[in-house]
Design a protein around this motif. Structure first.
Motif, PDB file in Angstrom:
ATOM      1  N   VAL A   1       0.850  -1.191   0.000  1.00 34.47           N
ATOM      2  CA  VAL A   1       0.000   0.000   0.000  1.00 34.47           C
ATOM      3  C   VAL A   1       0.885   1.239   0.000  1.00 34.47           C
ATOM      4  N   LYS A   2       0.703   2.076  -1.025  1.00 31.78           N
ATOM      5  CA  LYS A   2       1.476   3.316  -1.126  1.00 31.78           C
ATOM      6  C   LYS A   2       0.607   4.392  -1.748  1.00 31.78           C
TER       7      LYS A   2
ATOM      8  N   ASP B   1       7.385   8.367  -7.581  1.00 30.23           N
ATOM      9  CA  ASP B   1       8.809   8.569  -7.302  1.00 30.23           C
ATOM     10  C   ASP B   1       9.591   7.369  -7.846  1.00 30.23           C
ATOM     11  N   PRO B   2      10.576   7.587  -8.729  1.00 32.71           N
ATOM     12  CA  PRO B   2      11.311   6.463  -9.310  1.00 32.71           C
ATOM     13  C   PRO B   2      11.966   5.551  -8.273  1.00 32.71           C
ATOM     14  N   LYS B   3      12.471   6.119  -7.176  1.00 34.94           N
ATOM     15  CA  LYS B   3      13.109   5.296  -6.143  1.00 34.94           C
ATOM     16  C   LYS B   3      12.093   4.396  -5.455  1.00 34.94           C
TER      17      LYS B   3
ATOM     18  N   ALA C   1       9.188   3.454  -6.763  1.00 36.76           N
ATOM     19  CA  ALA C   1       8.742   2.492  -7.765  1.00 36.76           C
ATOM     20  C   ALA C   1       9.725   1.329  -7.891  1.00 36.76           C
ATOM     21  N   GLN C   2      11.007   1.649  -7.853  1.00 39.97           N
ATOM     22  CA  GLN C   2      12.029   0.603  -7.940  1.00 39.97           C
ATOM     23  C   GLN C   2      11.999  -0.301  -6.711  1.00 39.97           C
ATOM     24  N   ALA C   3      11.797   0.324  -5.538  1.00 38.02           N
ATOM     25  CA  ALA C   3      11.756  -0.448  -4.294  1.00 38.02           C
ATOM     26  C   ALA C   3      10.561  -1.390  -4.243  1.00 38.02           C
ATOM     27  N   LEU C   4       9.491  -1.046  -4.959  1.00 41.18           N
ATOM     28  CA  LEU C   4       8.297  -1.889  -4.982  1.00 41.18           C
ATOM     29  C   LEU C   4       8.329  -2.914  -6.110  1.00 41.18           C
ATOM     30  N   ALA C   5       9.179  -2.700  -7.093  1.00 38.03           N
ATOM     31  CA  ALA C   5       9.184  -3.563  -8.271  1.00 38.03           C
ATOM     32  C   ALA C   5       9.805  -4.924  -7.994  1.00 38.03           C
ATOM     33  N   TRP C   6      10.980  -4.945  -7.340  1.00 38.27           N
ATOM     34  CA  TRP C   6      11.657  -6.223  -7.183  1.00 38.27           C
ATOM     35  C   TRP C   6      10.887  -7.199  -6.286  1.00 38.27           C
TER      36      TRP C   6
END
Length: 217
Positions: free
Chosen positions: A96-97, A104-106, A108-113
């Protein structure tokens, strides 16, 4: 990682409410689990309410696991917000965000992996940022009737026997109330709406006497 490993598990982090905290945290008494489920923000509570209201969900775990992976040259760790178990057997991991943070790209990246790891495991992955305000307000209202016994079971069953598919809520209340005030019949109908035996369009408008009731099952 097997679903049965979560049977006796608790949240990975201990959630505490401290005066002056920026986040709103607490325990939610879930009708689905019959116990307390922790949350760390109002947005998490909103997703939790939707899960508790969803008849396809049969299990809810908060902060269910600690994920660790090497991404590039860094070791990253992550604790998802929820794990939902569906009656179909599907498992869904939910983060949940707020929508503004997902951009925010950072972030998004933290949620992608974590999503990639979850999907490789054969489970579903969801990043949730909110729902229609009217839907959430209606479900918050109905949640007052979520626990068995809040409305006597015989009153709920009588309402189920008497409500007609296609009734407007006000009409169903008047028929059920008889010589009583119309409002006295309302709790049983609200309990049926929470239980999913009755349905209505919860996104179009706030609950009112004009809502059309549909029987399910």
């Amino acid at each position: 990682m097997r679903l049965k490993d979560f049977d006796e598990s608790g949240p990975w982090r201990r959630v505490r409410s401290v005066h002056g905290m920026a986040h709103y945290s607490g325990d939610y008494a879930s009708a689905t689990t019959g116990g307390q489920v922790v949350y760390e923000s109002r947005l998490e509570l909103a997703r939790l309410l939707l899960a508790d209201f969803d008849p396809s969900v049969c299990g809810i775990y908060a902060q269910p696991l600690h994920m660790v992976a090497r991404i590039g040259e860094r070791v990253r760790s992550h604790v998802p917000d929820f794990l939902l178990v569906m009656r179909s057997g599907t498992v869904r991991v939910v983060n949940v965000k707020p929508a503004s943070r997902v951009q925010d790209p950072k972030v998004a990246q933290a949620l992608a992996w974590p999503g990639q790891m979850v999907e490789r495991h054969g489970w579903e992955y969801e990043i949730w940022s909110g729902a229609a305000p009217t839907l959430l307000e209606n479900i918050r209202f109905l949640a007052a009737y979520r626990h068995p016994g809040v409305v006597p079971a015989d009153e709920v069953e009588r309402a189920w026997q008497e409500v007609v598919d296609g009734d407007e809520l006000a009409l169903a209340e008047r028929r059920l109330a008889g010589d009583r005030k119309r409002e006295e019949a309302r709790p049983a109908l609200m309990a049926l709406l929470w239980d999913g035996r009755l349905t209505t369009d919860l996104e179009a408008r706030p609950l009112s006497g004009e809502c059309v009731l549909r029987r399910r099952g």
